[in-house]
Design an enzyme around this catalytic site. Structure first.
Site, PDB file in Angstrom:
ATOM      1  N   CYS A 110       1.074  -1.175   0.184  1.00 20.93           N
ATOM      2  CA  CYS A 110       0.042   0.003  -0.179  1.00 20.93           C
ATOM      3  C   CYS A 110       0.774   1.196   0.112  1.00 20.93           C
ATOM      4  O   CYS A 110       1.580   1.483   1.063  1.00 20.93           O
ATOM      5  CB  CYS A 110      -0.968  -0.031   1.385  1.00 20.93           C
ATOM      6  SG  CYS A 110      -1.651   1.618   1.305  1.00 20.93           S
ATOM      7  N   CYS A 113      -0.370   4.203   2.602  1.00 20.82           N
ATOM      8  CA  CYS A 113      -0.818   4.032   4.097  1.00 20.82           C
ATOM      9  C   CYS A 113      -0.363   2.462   4.584  1.00 20.82           C
ATOM     10  O   CYS A 113       0.740   1.784   4.331  1.00 20.82           O
ATOM     11  CB  CYS A 113      -1.905   4.456   4.540  1.00 20.82           C
ATOM     12  SG  CYS A 113      -3.460   3.983   3.482  1.00 20.82           S
ATOM     13  N   SER A 114      -1.570   1.990   4.763  1.00 25.33           N
ATOM     14  CA  SER A 114      -1.370   0.586   5.163  1.00 25.33           C
ATOM     15  C   SER A 114      -2.590  -0.275   4.922  1.00 25.33           C
ATOM     16  O   SER A 114      -2.669  -1.383   5.653  1.00 25.33           O
ATOM     17  CB  SER A 114      -1.115   0.447   6.809  1.00 25.33           C
ATOM     18  OG  SER A 114      -1.802   1.106   7.334  1.00 25.33           O
ATOM     19  N   CYS A 115      -3.036  -0.103   3.672  1.00 26.21           N
ATOM     20  CA  CYS A 115      -4.368  -0.824   3.304  1.00 26.21           C
ATOM     21  C   CYS A 115      -3.815  -2.372   3.543  1.00 26.21           C
ATOM     22  O   CYS A 115      -2.945  -2.774   2.825  1.00 26.21           O
ATOM     23  CB  CYS A 115      -4.753  -0.482   2.240  1.00 26.21           C
ATOM     24  SG  CYS A 115      -5.422   1.285   2.354  1.00 26.21           S
TER      25      CYS A 115
HETATM   26 FE    FE Z   1      -3.529   2.348   2.566  1.00 25.05          FE
END
Ligand code: FE
Length: 211
Positions: A110, A113-115
């Site tokens: 991602c 971010c951190s999906c």
């Molecule tokens: Fe994300």
């Protein structure tokens, strides 16, 4: 990538930012009062990162390896196929399964971010959220894979998939040779979290090693 809305982000004012702050405040208070051992909290988080969460994804992968009809459904509509095994919910509403083959290796990142697909993989590892991984997975995927111990031949195409809140990915790793005749449950034990992110391959069980 302007459509990259992330409802788990921590922008000021977002509900999760507030939850995050409250959790941190609670944690420091509990630690300060001697009610909670920070190492114990880390152990709980580690459990969800590496054990509980990814076991769901591992069962999906093992089922796909032993059941061609399920595998076809998984590749056609991952959200529905994964729900057949009972895994659904937040951050897993729009799943896509990516099949690794001898000629194609899929890698998930991602970039913003951190999906991450929570229902099948649990919590994202720290490195997945780190800036170096997020940028280098795109700029130099082969270099990143090498650092994770995966050396790919020039004839293998590397596909990098950028997760968003609209789309979460599960890599369907290749079933390793020498696992014919293994039960679905035993196969699931071989499937690691990293192999389902695409930074590792699934390795066959060690000959005569402990089970
Ligand atoms: Fe994300």
């Amino acid at each position: 990538m302007s459509d990259h809305h992330h409802d788990h982000a921590s922008e000021p004012g977002s509900p999760l930012a507030e939850t995050d702050l409250r959790v941190r405040a609670l944690e420091s208070l509990l630690v300060e009062k001697g009610l909670v051992d920070p190492a114990a909290l880390d152990a709980v988080i580690d459990t969800y990162e590496t054990k509980v969460g990814p076991r769901n994804g591992a069962r999906v992968v093992a089922r796909a390896w032993v059941d061609p009809a399920f595998r076809a459904r998984l590749l056609a509509d991952a959200t529905a196929a994964i729900a057949e095994l009972g895994y659904m919910g937040r951050q897993g509403e729009d799943m896509v399964a990516l099949e690794n083959t001898p000629k194609v290796h899929n890698l998930v990142v991602c970039t913003l971010c951190s999906c991450y697909p929570w229902p099948v993989l649990g919590l994202p590892p720290v490195w997945y959220k780190s800036a170096p991984y997020r940028s280098r997975a795109v700029l130099d995927p082969r270099g990143v894979l090498r650092e994770f111990g995966v050396e790919l031949g020039d004839d293998v195409e590397v596909r990098v998939w950028d997760s968003t809140s609209e789309m979460r990915y599960l890599v369907l790793p290749e079933r390793p040779a020498g696992t014919e005749g293994m039960s679905e449950e035993a196969l699931a034990q071989l499937v690691t979290r990293d192999s389902m992110i695409g930074v590792a391959k699934v390795t066959p069980p060690a000959r005569g090693g402990p089970r």
